[in-house]
Design an enzyme around this catalytic site. Sequence first.
Site, PDB file in Angstrom:
ATOM      1  N   ARG A  53      23.611  34.076  52.720  1.00 15.20           N
ATOM      2  CA  ARG A  53      22.822  33.347  53.719  1.00 15.20           C
ATOM      3  C   ARG A  53      23.091  31.857  53.558  1.00 15.20           C
ATOM      4  NH1 ARG A  53      17.503  35.876  51.519  1.00 15.20           N
ATOM      5  NH2 ARG A  53      18.730  35.211  49.745  1.00 15.20           N
ATOM      6  N   SER A 108      13.455  38.867  50.978  1.00 15.25           N
ATOM      7  CA  SER A 108      12.370  39.781  50.631  1.00 15.25           C
ATOM      8  C   SER A 108      11.233  39.014  49.959  1.00 15.25           C
ATOM      9  CB  SER A 108      12.871  40.875  49.684  1.00 15.25           C
ATOM     10  OG  SER A 108      13.832  41.668  50.321  1.00 15.25           O
TER      11      SER A 108
END
Length: 166
Positions: A95, A133
Amino acid sequence: MMKTLALYPGSFDPVTKGHEDLIRRCASLFENVVVAVAHNPNKQVSLFEVEERLKFLTKSVEIMGLSNVSVTQFSGLTVKFAKQIGASVIIRGLRVISDFEYECSMYQANRTLEDTIDTLFLMPSLEYQFLSSRMVREIAYFQGDITSFVSPHVQQALLQKVKSTA
Ligand code: PNS
């Protein structure tokens, strides 16, 4: 499509829309994909048990209708597991820049341990570039809306978990 078995390992605590995005893309790139939840004794305590994380992933794969993707768990080294199942490629999501350092050292360590297995990095779609997460767990903990970040079955489980630990 590459006639290769790709292994996508991770903690998946829990699976997010970013992970699902990557799984979907892996499924169209590779002949077969194994998504594997790692038993990671060094990781700070997880929110969901491995069994629960497997259940969420299995449901996600089922909903996405990906017949060439299977879900499993493993313990020990990722490269050893990859070799054991006959995977020649490890997939990792990359990312924002903050992932880079960790992924870079893991890549080099894995290559040193097992040079027949390579790692390919895929970037999630733009809307999931900042999703993790950990962030989802935190937003759920503070009763924020996680609709944009996780699928409904995960959202339900997260809300229940937060209630039961409150
Ligand atoms: O989703 P995560 O937490 O970023 O996944 C990290 C994971 C599970 C891929 C990584 O911790 C891992 O590979 N663990 C298994 C043990 C291992 O092989 N360690 C050596 C890598 S340097």
